[in-house]
Design a protein around this motif. Structure first.
Motif, mmCIF file in Angstrom:
data_model
loop_
_atom_site.group_PDB
_atom_site.id
_atom_site.type_symbol
_atom_site.label_atom_id
_atom_site.label_comp_id
_atom_site.label_asym_id
_atom_site.label_seq_id
_atom_site.Cartn_x
_atom_site.Cartn_y
_atom_site.Cartn_z
ATOM 1 N N PHE A 26 0.855 -1.198 0.000
ATOM 2 C CA PHE A 26 0.000 0.000 0.000
ATOM 3 C C PHE A 26 0.879 1.232 0.000
ATOM 4 C CE2 PHE A 26 -2.815 -3.248 1.373
ATOM 5 C CZ PHE A 26 -4.110 -2.827 1.098
ATOM 6 N N SER A 27 0.382 2.274 -0.637
ATOM 7 C CA SER A 27 1.074 3.558 -0.540
ATOM 8 C C SER A 27 0.033 4.671 -0.558
ATOM 9 C CB SER A 27 2.086 3.729 -1.681
ATOM 10 O OG SER A 27 1.429 3.690 -2.921
ATOM 11 N N ALA A 28 0.299 5.714 0.207
ATOM 12 C CA ALA A 28 -0.618 6.854 0.346
ATOM 13 C C ALA A 28 -2.041 6.398 0.652
ATOM 14 C CB ALA A 28 -0.593 7.700 -0.915
ATOM 15 N N GLY A 29 -2.164 5.323 1.413
ATOM 16 C CA GLY A 29 -3.479 4.882 1.870
ATOM 17 C C GLY A 29 -4.173 3.884 0.986
ATOM 18 N N SER A 30 -3.620 3.603 -0.206
ATOM 19 C CA SER A 30 -4.318 2.708 -1.146
ATOM 20 C C SER A 30 -3.420 1.576 -1.609
ATOM 21 C CB SER A 30 -4.775 3.499 -2.383
ATOM 22 O OG SER A 30 -5.637 4.538 -2.003
ATOM 23 N N ALA A 31 -4.077 0.482 -2.042
ATOM 24 C CA ALA A 31 -3.332 -0.659 -2.573
ATOM 25 C C ALA A 31 -2.585 -0.234 -3.819
ATOM 26 C CB ALA A 31 -4.287 -1.800 -2.889
ATOM 27 N N ASN A 32 -1.359 -0.712 -3.927
ATOM 28 C CA ASN A 32 -0.525 -0.300 -5.045
ATOM 29 C C ASN A 32 0.449 -1.415 -5.379
ATOM 30 O OD1 ASN A 32 -0.098 1.654 -6.915
ATOM 31 N ND2 ASN A 32 1.340 2.852 -5.682
ATOM 32 N N GLY A 33 0.293 -2.017 -6.566
ATOM 33 C CA GLY A 33 1.176 -3.110 -6.956
ATOM 34 C C GLY A 33 0.429 -4.429 -6.934
ATOM 35 N N GLY A 40 -15.520 -17.445 -2.905
ATOM 36 C CA GLY A 40 -15.338 -18.284 -4.086
ATOM 37 C C GLY A 40 -14.059 -18.079 -4.845
ATOM 38 N N SER A 41 -13.237 -17.107 -4.468
ATOM 39 C CA SER A 41 -12.000 -16.937 -5.236
ATOM 40 C C SER A 41 -10.895 -16.289 -4.412
ATOM 41 C CB SER A 41 -12.256 -16.090 -6.492
ATOM 42 O OG SER A 41 -12.299 -14.719 -6.161
ATOM 43 N N VAL A 42 -9.686 -16.691 -4.744
ATOM 44 C CA VAL A 42 -8.489 -16.030 -4.219
ATOM 45 C C VAL A 42 -7.631 -15.748 -5.452
ATOM 46 C CG1 VAL A 42 -6.459 -16.250 -2.760
ATOM 47 C CG2 VAL A 42 -8.607 -17.280 -2.031
ATOM 48 N N ALA A 43 -7.410 -14.474 -5.755
ATOM 49 C CA ALA A 43 -6.769 -14.143 -7.024
ATOM 50 C C ALA A 43 -5.646 -13.126 -6.833
ATOM 51 C CB ALA A 43 -7.814 -13.574 -7.992
ATOM 52 N N LEU A 44 -4.653 -13.210 -7.717
ATOM 53 C CA LEU A 44 -3.588 -12.206 -7.732
ATOM 54 C C LEU A 44 -4.021 -11.084 -8.681
ATOM 55 C CD1 LEU A 44 -0.321 -14.359 -7.956
ATOM 56 C CD2 LEU A 44 -1.407 -13.356 -5.945
ATOM 57 N N ARG A 45 -4.049 -9.870 -8.180
ATOM 58 C CA ARG A 45 -4.477 -8.730 -8.982
ATOM 59 C C ARG A 45 -3.420 -7.636 -8.946
ATOM 60 N NH1 ARG A 45 -8.446 -10.257 -12.111
ATOM 61 N NH2 ARG A 45 -9.151 -8.088 -12.330
ATOM 62 N N ARG A 46 -3.531 -6.737 -9.866
ATOM 63 C CA ARG A 46 -2.596 -5.606 -9.914
ATOM 64 C C ARG A 46 -3.385 -4.340 -9.628
ATOM 65 N NH1 ARG A 46 -0.922 -2.685 -14.265
ATOM 66 N NH2 ARG A 46 -2.177 -4.020 -15.608
ATOM 67 N N TYR A 47 -2.977 -3.614 -8.616
ATOM 68 C CA TYR A 47 -3.686 -2.398 -8.206
ATOM 69 C C TYR A 47 -2.810 -1.169 -8.452
ATOM 70 C CZ TYR A 47 -7.892 -4.255 -5.928
ATOM 71 O OH TYR A 47 -9.119 -4.817 -5.680
ATOM 72 N N LYS A 48 -3.489 -0.091 -8.773
ATOM 73 C CA LYS A 48 -2.774 1.176 -8.901
ATOM 74 C C LYS A 48 -3.614 2.240 -8.200
ATOM 75 C CE LYS A 48 -0.390 4.058 -12.273
ATOM 76 N NZ LYS A 48 -0.112 4.279 -13.697
ATOM 77 N N ALA A 49 -3.034 2.860 -7.206
ATOM 78 C CA ALA A 49 -3.728 3.891 -6.415
ATOM 79 C C ALA A 49 -5.114 3.423 -5.973
ATOM 80 C CB ALA A 49 -3.828 5.184 -7.213
ATOM 81 N N GLY A 50 -5.196 2.171 -5.571
ATOM 82 C CA GLY A 50 -6.457 1.642 -5.045
ATOM 83 C C GLY A 50 -7.401 1.106 -6.086
ATOM 84 N N ASP A 60 -8.320 -1.521 -9.247
ATOM 85 C CA ASP A 60 -7.972 -2.825 -9.799
ATOM 86 C C ASP A 60 -7.656 -2.669 -11.283
ATOM 87 O OD1 ASP A 60 -7.745 -5.437 -10.580
ATOM 88 O OD2 ASP A 60 -9.592 -6.119 -9.613
ATOM 89 N N MET A 61 -6.420 -3.002 -11.652
ATOM 90 C CA MET A 61 -5.994 -2.829 -13.042
ATOM 91 C C MET A 61 -5.966 -4.157 -13.809
ATOM 92 S SD MET A 61 -5.606 0.385 -12.825
ATOM 93 C CE MET A 61 -4.844 0.911 -14.351
ATOM 94 N N GLY A 62 -6.468 -5.218 -13.177
ATOM 95 C CA GLY A 62 -6.487 -6.509 -13.864
ATOM 96 C C GLY A 62 -5.612 -7.527 -13.170
ATOM 97 N N ALA A 63 -5.521 -8.701 -13.809
ATOM 98 C CA ALA A 63 -4.783 -9.804 -13.209
ATOM 99 C C ALA A 63 -3.296 -9.475 -13.106
ATOM 100 C CB ALA A 63 -4.982 -11.069 -14.029
ATOM 101 N N ALA A 64 -2.706 -9.874 -12.014
ATOM 102 C CA ALA A 64 -1.260 -9.693 -11.854
ATOM 103 C C ALA A 64 -0.547 -10.834 -12.557
ATOM 104 C CB ALA A 64 -0.901 -9.672 -10.375
ATOM 105 N N PRO A 65 0.650 -10.587 -13.072
ATOM 106 C CA PRO A 65 1.380 -11.666 -13.745
ATOM 107 C C PRO A 65 1.589 -12.849 -12.798
ATOM 108 C CG PRO A 65 2.496 -9.539 -13.996
ATOM 109 C CD PRO A 65 1.399 -9.335 -13.023
ATOM 110 N N ALA A 66 1.545 -14.045 -13.389
ATOM 111 C CA ALA A 66 1.773 -15.244 -12.580
ATOM 112 C C ALA A 66 3.141 -15.139 -11.913
ATOM 113 C CB ALA A 66 1.697 -16.481 -13.463
#
Lengths: 626, 262
Positions: free
Chosen positions: A578-585, A593-603, A605-611
């Motif tokens: 997290f940075s500046a209060g929001s998920a980042n990276g 029903g799911s546990v997934a790797l995601r890519r966040y930018k400034a809080g 959701d920018m899509g699936a994170a690379p495997a």
């Protein structure tokens, strides 16, 4: 005449029907197989499993309990039964649960490390708002545990129908209704419910969700207090608001899903039951407990023990050292902190060891005492009654079959116009034989039901009265342990205070500047703002309560963090940087029903994170920045 | 004397313990030297022997190579302070504890502690063997460990002070050594704390167990065994009555049906 006979026979058959013999399955769907060994190491002062069961109902809650029990029958159908019988059945659930929960305790205690399994009997009572609830009778649940297991030996609340295909715990039949839960912060997608009897999933998840909200609200007020949820069975019958997390089968590996256990009637070995004594083997072990213990241990192994224990451990530590408690949520490598934590850990271990002795004595009281002997006698007697009912049911089936055969034969002959006088007499005799057979079937059906009802009406109330004595054991234990436990804690607290050196960094309460709401931070603060490790609570733009475990800088989440959002439709979590209060990276998102790797930018959701993305965690010391 | 120690080790040390002793190859000369250095250790009782062997181990703790270099520097400045290689350990330890020497000759303290570190490095396996064999003989000897550690800490603090007085206080190795003394103090205090908690725990657990046991006995006495048997008998009687009634109904039905045939 002929038509009226056929009608009468038809009505008779309809009434008697084909009698069920109340049988069960020999081995649970939980499976058998080699014992699975525990791989999990719990943090100090943390049990691996606590077995909870309904042990007693308070006088002023008896009527509510039996009404709720009748009103929310597991097994479906409408319940139409006598209130006295229902109360007796409700009480028989307590008796059986008390006894058979010990089977689970014994199995887990034998297979898990010493002092890591505790018993927690609950009393069913009315809450201050008049609703039905349950509370633990001992302090076992004041300690953290990787999982807690609710066990109820269930019977359908209609004496007339329970001997059919309905769930039943009577004689050689046991219907376990169970849940296995962890802390609502450890399996967020399922609100902490890991496995449950299918009908209980909604209530259990709803209750844990509500508990999570209550805990977060208290946290927002500046206190770390982990509430103890009522028994899931009580939540189910009392109509607790439901949630519907994703579920899967018992062998399912879907992440973020509850393992659903179907309702099943386990049939015990009748000959072993007839010979049962306190020194004989556990008759529930082979058909059920062994497989269930394997399931529990599998779930313990798969649970993040640190997340499961952190909140309640912090609650207990706060009793001794408030300035340390919030720091333990994510830990630290600071030598002063570690020195203090070592002392606190030893105190928690002492509490755990003490409560473990209490559990052992409860087990001893139930299994080896007179009450245990009486319950075993009761089971033997019930088995005898059940066998008699089965015999009567078989006889009724034979009588019913005879009635059908005679009726069909008689009607067939009588329907031919050119019958001789002798054939007409034979037809009449067969029809009359059919009437007798049908009458006999109806009589046996009544007699069969009477046998079970007589037993329930006479024996269960007698034993229920004696349950009071059984409860006296727990109550007196509670009195003893409540006073002594508090005394022990007080003395441990004095020892702790005498031996502590100052902490350079202490946990306090300050402001946590969430994006939309000034929240509360418990942990390291600087200039009135969150700065360092701890936990923050705030409400997001949707009004949902949010807990953030990790690090902050200048009042905002910064660094590895674990964020739980208690959304109205169900909770979800985000773990990562997290940075500046929001998920980042790259983050890990868990929801129903799911546990997934995601890519966040400034809080966002920018899509699936690379495997293979590496997820930062505040609970790994190497990731710490505070 | 050499023979005595070797025989003592061989006789007292269990095979399982010996298996854990690191294999160190000592020359005959070194072995002889260790035996000489240990010669002054008390042999009047297992307790006193245990205390001295353990004390020599504890005194040598946390002496890093860097600290050895620092200590050697102060000894090099005054060669007369260097102890002969075979100086008996008991004399060395007594020298460190001697208040006059401590005040008047800090370099002597450094030399003595250096000698102990040398002894530990050279004769560690011998000492460990003695400790293990004594513990195998009487495991309760370990109860004195905390006192030995406290004594050793006191002597080690003398070394730290001596280094400070000699001007080595700012040296990193000396500071690390001072920090290790704080850690050791923490550990000793923690052991004391744990002992107190253990006692409290044993007291409360024993008390709880006794009370719960009594409570169980009281409950067992209160349980009315006959009440259950009476209830079961009543249920059987009710079943028997129901069967009898059913039998009468059966006969009545038969008579009625047969009557209608006639």
């Amino acid at each position: 005449m002929r038509m009226s006979l056929i009608f009468l026979l038809g009505a008779s058959m309809l009434v008697t029907g084909c009698a069920s013999t109340a049988t069960g399955i020999q081995t649970s769907a939980l499976g058998t197989g080699p014992e699975i060994s525990v791989q999990q190491t719990a943090p100090s002062g943390t049990a691996l499993a606590i077995v909870r069961y309904p042990a007693f109902v308070e006088d002023d809650a008896e009527d509510d309990f039996s009404q709720a029990y009748a009103g929310m029958a597991i097994g479906g159908g409408s319940v139409n039964t006598d209130p006295v019988e229902t109360k007796a059945l409700a009480n028989s659930i307590l008796l059986k649960s008390n006894y058979f929960a010990m089977s689970l305790y014994r199995e887990l205690a034998a297979r898990l490390p010493e002092h890591s399994v505790l018993l927690s009997p609950h009393k069913v009572m009315k809450a201050s708002d008049g609703t039905l609830t349950s509370e633990p009778m001992t302090q076992a649940e004041s300690l953290a545990s990787v999982v807690t297991v609710d066990f109820t030996a269930y019977s359908y609340p209609d004496a007339e129908r329970m001997m059919g295909d309905k769930p039943l715990s009577f004689g050689d039949l046991v219907t376990p209704v169970v849940t296995v839960r962890t802390d609502p912060r450890a399996a967020v997608g399922t609100e902490g419910i890991l496995m449950a009897s299918a009908p209980l999933i909604g209530a259990a998840a709803g209750q844990n969700y509500a508990q999570g909200i209550t805990d977060a609200t208290t946290l927002q007020e500046g206190r770390i207090e982990a509430g103890v949820p009522e028994l899931d069975f009580i939540s189910h019958i009392s109509g607790t608001p439901r949630l519907s997390p994703a579920s899967t089968g018992l062998r399912g590996r879907a992440q973020g899903a509850v393992r659903a256990y179907p309702i099943e009637k386990i049939q015990l070995d009748g000959s072993a039951l007839a010979e049962m004594s306190k020194d004989s083997g556990d008759i529930l072990e082979a058909p059920f407990t062994n497989g269930f213990a394997n399931q529990i241990i599998t779930l313990i192994n798969a649970t993040d023990a640190n997340k499961a224990a952190m909140f309640r451990r912090a609650d207990v530590i706060a009793d001794y050292d408030e300035s340390l408690a919030a720091l333990t949520l994510v830990g630290s490598t600071d030598p002063d902190y570690l020195a203090r934590l070592r002392y606190a850990d030893r105190l928690l271990d002492a509490e755990q060891n003490y409560l473990s002795v209490q559990s052992l004595r409860l087990y001893d009281g139930v299994i080896n005492g007179e009450m245990g002997a009486q319950v075993r006698d009761m089971l033997k007697e019930e088995h005898r009654v059940l066998e008699r009912r089965r015999q009567l049911a078989r006889q009724q089936n034979i009588a019913t079959a005879a009635a059908f055969a005679a009726a069909i034969g008689g009607v067939a002959i009588a329907s031919q116009d050119d019958n001789s006088f002798g054939e007409k007499l034979a037809a009449q005799a067969m029809i009359q034989g059919a009437i007798f057979s049908a009458t006999e079937a109806m009589r046996k059906n009544r007699l069969s039901k009477g046998v079970g009802n007589n037993y329930i009406q006479s024996v269960v109330p007698a034993l229920t009265a004696q349950t009071e004595i059984q409860v006296d054991l727990i109550d007196s234990s509670e009195t003893i342990t409540a006073i002594r436990f508090e005394d022990l804690k007080s003395k441990l607290g004095e020892l702790y205070a005498e031996n502590q050196r100052a902490l350079d960094t202490i946990a306090t309460r300050c402001t946590y500047n969430a994006p939309s709401d000034p929240g509360t931070w418990l942990g390291t603060c600087e200039n009135g703002l969150a700065n360092g490790s701890g936990v923050g609570v705030f409400r997001n733009a949707n009004g949902d309560l949010v807990e953030h475990y990790g690090y902050a800088r200048n009042g905002l989440a910064d660094g590895p963090g674990y964020r739980i959002v208690r959304a109205a439709e169900g909770s979800y979590s985000i773990e990562g940087n997290f940075s500046a209060g929001s998920a980042n990276g790259a983050v890990q998102v868990e929801r129903s029903g799911s546990v997934a790797l995601r890519r966040y930018k400034a809080g966002r959701d920018m899509g699936a994170a690379p495997a293979g993305s590496v997820i930062a965690s505040p609970f790994r010391l190497g990731d710490q920045t505070g | 004397m050499k023979q005595f120690f070797l025989t003592a080790v061989a006789l007292l040390l269990p095979t399982s313990v010996m298996a854990h002793v690191p294999a160190v190859t000592l020359t005959a000369e070194q072995t002889e030297q260790c035996v000489v250095m240990m010669s002054g250790f008390p042999d009047d009782s297992p307790e006193s022997r245990y205390v001295f062997f353990r004390l020599s181990q504890e005194l040598a703790k946390d002496v890093s190579p860097e600290l050895s270099v620092l200590m050697a520097r102060y000894m090099a400045e005054n060669e007369t302070r260097r102890l002969p290689a075979g100086w008996p350990m008991i004399d060395v330890i007594e020298d460190i504890a001697d208040p006059v020497l401590r005040q008047a000759a800090p370099a002597q303290t450094v030399a003595s502690m250096s000698h102990i570190a040398y002894f530990d490095a050279l004769c560690g396996p011998f000492v460990q063997g003695q400790v293990d064999s004594l513990l195998a003989f009487d495991p309760d000897l370990a109860d004195t460990d905390i006192v030995i550690r406290e004594d050793a800490l006191y002597l080690r603090q003398i070394l730290s002070e001596a280094l400070d007085r000699l001007g080595g206080g700012d040296n990193n190795a000396a500071q690390a050594y001072a920090a290790s003394l704080v850690t050791e103090r923490d550990d000793i205090e923690y052991v004391g704390f744990v002992d107190e908690v253990d006692e409290l725990e044993a007291l409360f657990m024993g008390d709880l167990d006794t009370k719960l046991s009594r409570s169980n006995d009281a409950v067992n006495e209160s349980v009315n065994v006959e009440a259950f048997q009476d209830a079961a008998t009543l249920a059987r009687d009710m079943d028997a009555q129901a069967r009898e009634k059913a039998q009468q109904e059966r006969l009545y039905s038969l008579v009625r049906i047969l009557g209608s045939v006639g």
